[in-house]
Every structure is written in structure tokens, then in C-alpha cells.
Motif scaffolding. Structure first.
Motif, mmCIF file in Angstrom:
data_model
loop_
_atom_site.group_PDB
_atom_site.id
_atom_site.type_symbol
_atom_site.label_atom_id
_atom_site.label_comp_id
_atom_site.label_asym_id
_atom_site.label_seq_id
_atom_site.Cartn_x
_atom_site.Cartn_y
_atom_site.Cartn_z
ATOM 1 N N LYS A 29 0.812 -1.216 0.000
ATOM 2 C CA LYS A 29 0.000 0.000 0.000
ATOM 3 C C LYS A 29 0.845 1.265 0.000
ATOM 4 C CE LYS A 29 -0.551 -0.252 4.947
ATOM 5 N NZ LYS A 29 -0.695 0.389 6.065
ATOM 6 N N ASP A 30 2.124 1.152 0.334
ATOM 7 C CA ASP A 30 3.013 2.312 0.370
ATOM 8 C C ASP A 30 3.871 2.437 -0.882
ATOM 9 O OD1 ASP A 30 2.158 3.026 2.946
ATOM 10 O OD2 ASP A 30 3.569 1.621 3.855
ATOM 11 N N GLU A 31 3.541 1.686 -1.914
ATOM 12 C CA GLU A 31 4.364 1.671 -3.142
ATOM 13 C C GLU A 31 4.511 3.067 -3.744
ATOM 14 O OE1 GLU A 31 6.970 -0.203 -5.235
ATOM 15 O OE2 GLU A 31 5.650 -1.436 -4.007
ATOM 16 N N GLU A 32 3.393 3.784 -3.860
ATOM 17 C CA GLU A 32 3.425 5.120 -4.463
ATOM 18 C C GLU A 32 4.253 6.090 -3.604
ATOM 19 O OE1 GLU A 32 0.310 8.514 -6.110
ATOM 20 O OE2 GLU A 32 -0.462 6.722 -5.116
ATOM 21 N N THR A 33 4.057 6.015 -2.284
ATOM 22 C CA THR A 33 4.802 6.874 -1.365
ATOM 23 C C THR A 33 6.294 6.588 -1.451
ATOM 24 O OG1 THR A 33 2.876 6.738 0.106
ATOM 25 C CG2 THR A 33 4.865 7.732 1.007
ATOM 26 N N LYS A 34 6.655 5.302 -1.496
ATOM 27 C CA LYS A 34 8.068 4.925 -1.601
ATOM 28 C C LYS A 34 8.704 5.502 -2.860
ATOM 29 C CE LYS A 34 7.940 0.455 0.782
ATOM 30 N NZ LYS A 34 8.011 -0.982 0.555
ATOM 31 N N GLY A 35 7.988 5.389 -3.964
ATOM 32 C CA GLY A 35 8.498 5.917 -5.225
ATOM 33 C C GLY A 35 8.715 7.413 -5.158
ATOM 34 N N GLU A 36 7.778 8.105 -4.547
ATOM 35 C CA GLU A 36 7.875 9.566 -4.419
ATOM 36 C C GLU A 36 9.029 9.956 -3.498
ATOM 37 O OE1 GLU A 36 6.313 12.995 -6.097
ATOM 38 O OE2 GLU A 36 5.601 10.954 -6.407
#
Length: 103
Positions: free
Chosen positions: A49-56
Motif C-alpha cells: 500500500k506504500d508503493e506510491e509513497t516509496k516511489g515519491e
């Protein structure tokens, strides 16, 4: 990398069950509850669920050549529209192996 012993057991058991072994005997041998086994399988198959946050976080980190720590990255994430706590940013940065350069 970084998975618990229980998760590794569940993964091994899943492979052995597909190889024709009986699940009940494997669970007994590994001393793993059936519910724990299925819980771990769900965790292994689930999406992050944190994939997008990690990428950012990675994008901001490399954009600023590693000079930003978790506090500045948290502020930048909030500027970009993410609702995120600094503790979460700190934890994710540690998980990704990112740390700011100390001058």
C-alpha cells in the motif's frame, strides 16, 4: 530479505504443498498454526500500500542529491499532496536504505 521466520516457513510450506506433500503434516512439523499459515500467505500475495509513497520518497531523495532527510522529505511530500506522517517517512526511508548526507 527482511521477512520473518514465520513468513519464510509459510512460503516453504506453500512450495512443498504444491509438490504433493500433505498440508496438515507440514504444519505440524513446522509447528505453525493453520490460521497463521493462511495469514502469512495473504501477506505474501498482498500488494504494497506504500508503493506510491516509496516511489515519491526516492524521487525527492535523488532530486536533491541525498541532502534531504526525513523531515524535509515529509514537507515536500505534503507539498505534493500526500497525507503522510514523518514517522512513516522515516520508517520507509530506513526500509529503502536512504539516509541524508551529514555535512
Amino acid at each position: 530479505k527482511g521477512r520473518s521466520l514465520t513468513a519464510r516457513k509459510a512460503e516453504t510450506i506453500r512450495e512443498m504443498v504444491s509438490g504433493g506433500f500433505r498440508l496438515d503434516l507440514l504444519l505440524e512439523t513446522a509447528r505453525l498454526a493453520r490460521s497463521t499459515y493462511y495469514y502469512q500467505l495473504k501477506q505474501l500475495d498482498g500488494h504494497d500500500k506504500d508503493e506510491e509513497t516509496k516511489g515519491e520518497i526516492q524521487e525527492i531523495y535523488y532530486e536533491h542529491k541525498g541532502n534531504y532527510g526525513y523531515r524535509r522529505i515529509t514537507l515536500e511530500l505534503r507539498n505534493r499532496g500526500f497525507v503522510v506522517n514523518q514517522k512513516k517517512v522515516q520508517r520507509l526511508m530506513k526500509l529503502l536504505g536512504l539516509s541524508s548526507q551529514i555535512r
